[in-house]
Design an enzyme around this catalytic site. Structure first.
Site, PDB file in Angstrom:
ATOM      1  N   ARG A   1       0.611  -1.463  -0.335  1.00  0.00           N
ATOM      2  CA  ARG A   1      -0.199  -0.352  -0.028  1.00  0.00           C
ATOM      3  C   ARG A   1       0.664   1.151  -0.059  1.00  0.00           C
ATOM      4  NH1 ARG A   1      -0.710   2.792   4.539  1.00  0.00           N
ATOM      5  NH2 ARG A   1      -2.545   2.690   4.423  1.00  0.00           N
ATOM      6  N   LEU A   2       0.279   2.397  -0.636  1.00  0.00           N
ATOM      7  CA  LEU A   2       0.662   3.743   0.201  1.00  0.00           C
ATOM      8  C   LEU A   2      -0.184   4.616   0.253  1.00  0.00           C
ATOM      9  CD1 LEU A   2       2.354   4.418  -3.758  1.00  0.00           C
ATOM     10  CD2 LEU A   2       3.803   4.251  -1.491  1.00  0.00           C
ATOM     11  N   ASP A   3       0.202   4.873   1.884  1.00  0.00           N
ATOM     12  CA  ASP A   3      -0.876   6.135   1.997  1.00  0.00           C
ATOM     13  C   ASP A   3      -1.335   6.952   0.930  1.00  0.00           C
ATOM     14  OD1 ASP A   3       0.178   4.920   4.594  1.00  0.00           O
ATOM     15  OD2 ASP A   3       1.755   6.760   4.577  1.00  0.00           O
ATOM     16  N   LYS A   4      -3.048   7.280   1.507  1.00  0.00           N
ATOM     17  CA  LYS A   4      -3.407   8.535   0.593  1.00  0.00           C
ATOM     18  C   LYS A   4      -2.831   9.324   0.060  1.00  0.00           C
ATOM     19  CE  LYS A   4      -7.746  10.804   0.434  1.00  0.00           C
ATOM     20  NZ  LYS A   4      -9.057  11.031   1.979  1.00  0.00           N
TER      21      LYS A   4
ATOM     22  N   HIS B   1       2.361   4.035   7.881  1.00  0.00           N
ATOM     23  CA  HIS B   1       2.868   5.782   8.404  1.00  0.00           C
ATOM     24  C   HIS B   1       4.613   5.855   8.146  1.00  0.00           C
ATOM     25  CE1 HIS B   1      -0.544   7.384   7.222  1.00  0.00           C
ATOM     26  NE2 HIS B   1      -0.857   7.685   8.209  1.00  0.00           N
TER      27      HIS B   1
END
Length: 235
Positions: free
Chosen positions: A101-104, A186
């Site tokens: 995933r990548l943060d929003k 994060h």
């Protein structure tokens, strides 16, 4: 499946390039020339050829995306647009999902696939696949910051990260590259915060030996090349 999509999936070039092949009369299905790049074909039942060469259809889909900020790294979300929503319908129906995933608010390199074994090989903690991020900080980094990253940093919840690399790229722009081999929540932002720095901009530019294609604008994606798939499998 549309013929242009099939050829793009199997490495015959971009959509524009494969459309040119069709216009040139170089593409056939069971010996009959395909005249339209939107023609539907069944690669499981028809023999598709390009300039006499048989097209080998692959069961799985492997995509490289330049994820835009503001989009969730998920297959579905009731509140926000997801990376799957960006895909064309013909890719969505093959049910790809983001690898990791990548943060929003983080942009950059994201891999999507419907190959679970492939995805696990990249995200498994045992593999320690490196990830490189480009970040703009609110302050210039120091040699002490670099040393702390190299030794591993204790985060706010007490977790000690694995050794990471902090590299100053442009001191005036406060641009750095950060290389980590894990993916805690994060993590990059929390590591920087631990040394008194705040992240103003964050973009993932590399996973293992795969670098984000500079030709991909934010929000664009393409199929991974065979050598890129192999590189990730061997990371």
């Amino acid at each position: 499946m549309r013929i242009d999509k099939l050829l793009a999936h199997t490495g015959y070039g971009t959509r524009k390039e494969v459309k040119k092949l069709v216009k040139q009369g170089a593409v056939e299905a069971d010996g009959i020339k395909i005249k339209s790049f939107s023609a539907q074909v069944n690669p499981d039942k028809e023999v598709i050829t390009v300039k006499g060469e048989t097209v080998e259809y692959r069961e799985f889909i492997y995509l490289m995306m330049n994820k835009p900020p503001g989009v969730i790294s998920a297959t579905e979300d009731d509140m926000h647009e997801t990376v799957v929503n960006i895909l064309e319908l013909e890719d969505i129906v093959r049910q790809p999902f983001p690898v990791g995933r990548l943060d929003k608010d983080t942009e950059g390199l994201l891999i999507l696939t419907n190959d679970g074994k492939f995805a696990h090989g990249i995200t498994s903690p045992k593999k320690h696949v490196s990830k490189v991020y480009e970040a703009v900080l609110d302050q210039t980094v120091t040699e002490e910051d670099k040393k702390r990253f190299a030794e591993g940093i204790v985060l706010d919840d007490g977790y000690e990260t694995k050794p990471a690399r902090l590299e100053q790229i442009d001191s005036e722009k406060m641009l750095v590259h950060i290389t980590i081999s894990e993916g805690k929540f994060h993590q990059v932002k929390r590591m920087c915060h631990a040394v008194g720095k705040e992240v103003l901009f964050l973009k993932r530019i590399q996973i293992g030996g795969i670098v984000l294609d500079p030709k991909l604008e934010t929000g664009e994606y393409r199929d991974l090349r065979d050598e890129e798939i192999e590189e990730l499998q061997n990371s």
